[in-house]
Design a protein around this motif. Structure first.
Motif, PDB file in Angstrom:
ATOM      1  N   ARG A  25     -17.499 -57.035 -11.469  1.00 59.06           N
ATOM      2  CA  ARG A  25     -19.184 -57.496 -12.051  1.00 59.06           C
ATOM      3  C   ARG A  25     -19.232 -57.140 -13.303  1.00 59.06           C
ATOM      4  NH1 ARG A  25     -20.526 -60.463  -6.109  1.00 59.06           N
ATOM      5  NH2 ARG A  25     -22.082 -58.776  -6.129  1.00 59.06           N
ATOM      6  N   LEU A  46     -20.984 -70.348 -20.697  1.00 55.73           N
ATOM      7  CA  LEU A  46     -20.048 -69.586 -19.705  1.00 55.73           C
ATOM      8  C   LEU A  46     -19.423 -70.982 -19.399  1.00 55.73           C
ATOM      9  CD1 LEU A  46     -23.294 -67.165 -18.649  1.00 55.73           C
ATOM     10  CD2 LEU A  46     -20.846 -66.785 -19.700  1.00 55.73           C
ATOM     11  N   TRP A 133     -25.521 -65.332 -13.648  1.00 58.75           N
ATOM     12  CA  TRP A 133     -25.449 -64.613 -15.063  1.00 58.75           C
ATOM     13  C   TRP A 133     -26.921 -64.671 -15.497  1.00 58.75           C
ATOM     14  CZ3 TRP A 133     -20.701 -63.881 -17.335  1.00 58.75           C
ATOM     15  CH2 TRP A 133     -19.794 -63.998 -16.614  1.00 58.75           C
ATOM     16  N   VAL A 142     -24.123 -61.082 -21.334  1.00 57.00           N
ATOM     17  CA  VAL A 142     -24.371 -61.313 -20.138  1.00 57.00           C
ATOM     18  C   VAL A 142     -23.528 -61.131 -19.249  1.00 57.00           C
ATOM     19  CG1 VAL A 142     -25.982 -64.326 -21.387  1.00 57.00           C
ATOM     20  CG2 VAL A 142     -23.001 -63.335 -20.668  1.00 57.00           C
ATOM     21  N   PRO A 144     -22.294 -61.703 -14.746  1.00 59.07           N
ATOM     22  CA  PRO A 144     -22.411 -61.873 -13.046  1.00 59.07           C
ATOM     23  C   PRO A 144     -22.562 -61.250 -12.505  1.00 59.07           C
ATOM     24  CG  PRO A 144     -19.974 -61.349 -13.633  1.00 59.07           C
ATOM     25  CD  PRO A 144     -20.708 -60.996 -15.016  1.00 59.07           C
TER      26      PRO A 144
END
Length: 162
Positions: A25, A46, A133, A142, A144
């Motif tokens: 991630r 996104l 996010w 950004v 996740p």
């Protein structure tokens, strides 16, 4: 990410790794072409639901910084949060207060990467999503994560904040 990386993004990436965030991630942290300073803008960029955006909101809780990671689908109830924490008031923090507490500016505040740990509440509404996010330290970045990972990497307390 290609090219030079903003120092706040580097701090966030290092803080995530140091806190044990999932490396896969962390590697998906993105620097977007445009700023996404609202949950609506981030969700649109996104292609996710606005509720999947973990807004990092810094409040002034009786003079101390309080970070609330809340779902972009609703607003923080400051009275409820004050009662939950047993403080007199929880109010909007000035841009200067936010920057002093986080080293980041409003619109790009990350859950991690601050000069010192912040008292943190993590909105239980985020638990409804497999992936959420969060901001990466600047308005263009950004990454996740998950509800459980946000709680773990921030040392935060799950709470109903709306």
């Amino acid at each position: 990410m290609t090219g030079p990386v903003h120092r706040n993004v580097e701090r966030v990436t290092a803080a995530l790794r140091d806190a044990g965030a999932d490396p896969a991630r962390v590697a998906r942290l993105q620097v977007l072409p445009g700023a996404v300073t609202t949950a609506t803008a981030a969700a649109a960029a996104l292609g996710v639901e606005v509720g999947q955006i973990a807004n990092s909101l810094v409040f002034d809780a009786d003079g101390e910084p309080l970070l609330v990671l809340t779902s972009g689908a609703h607003r923080v109830d400051t009275g409820r949060v004050a009662a939950l924490l047993g403080v007199g008031t929880v109010g909007r923090a000035s841009p200067e207060f936010v920057r002093a507490a986080t080293g980041q500016v409003i619109g790009g505040v990350s859950p991690v990467g601050h000069p010192a740990p912040l008292r943190t509440l993590v909105d239980r509404a985020l638990e409804a999503y497999d992936e959420v996010w969060a901001a990466g330290g600047i308005a263009h970045a950004v990454f996740p994560t998950t509800f459980a990972e946000l709680v773990a990497v921030t040392g935060g307390t799950p709470a109903d904040v709306a």
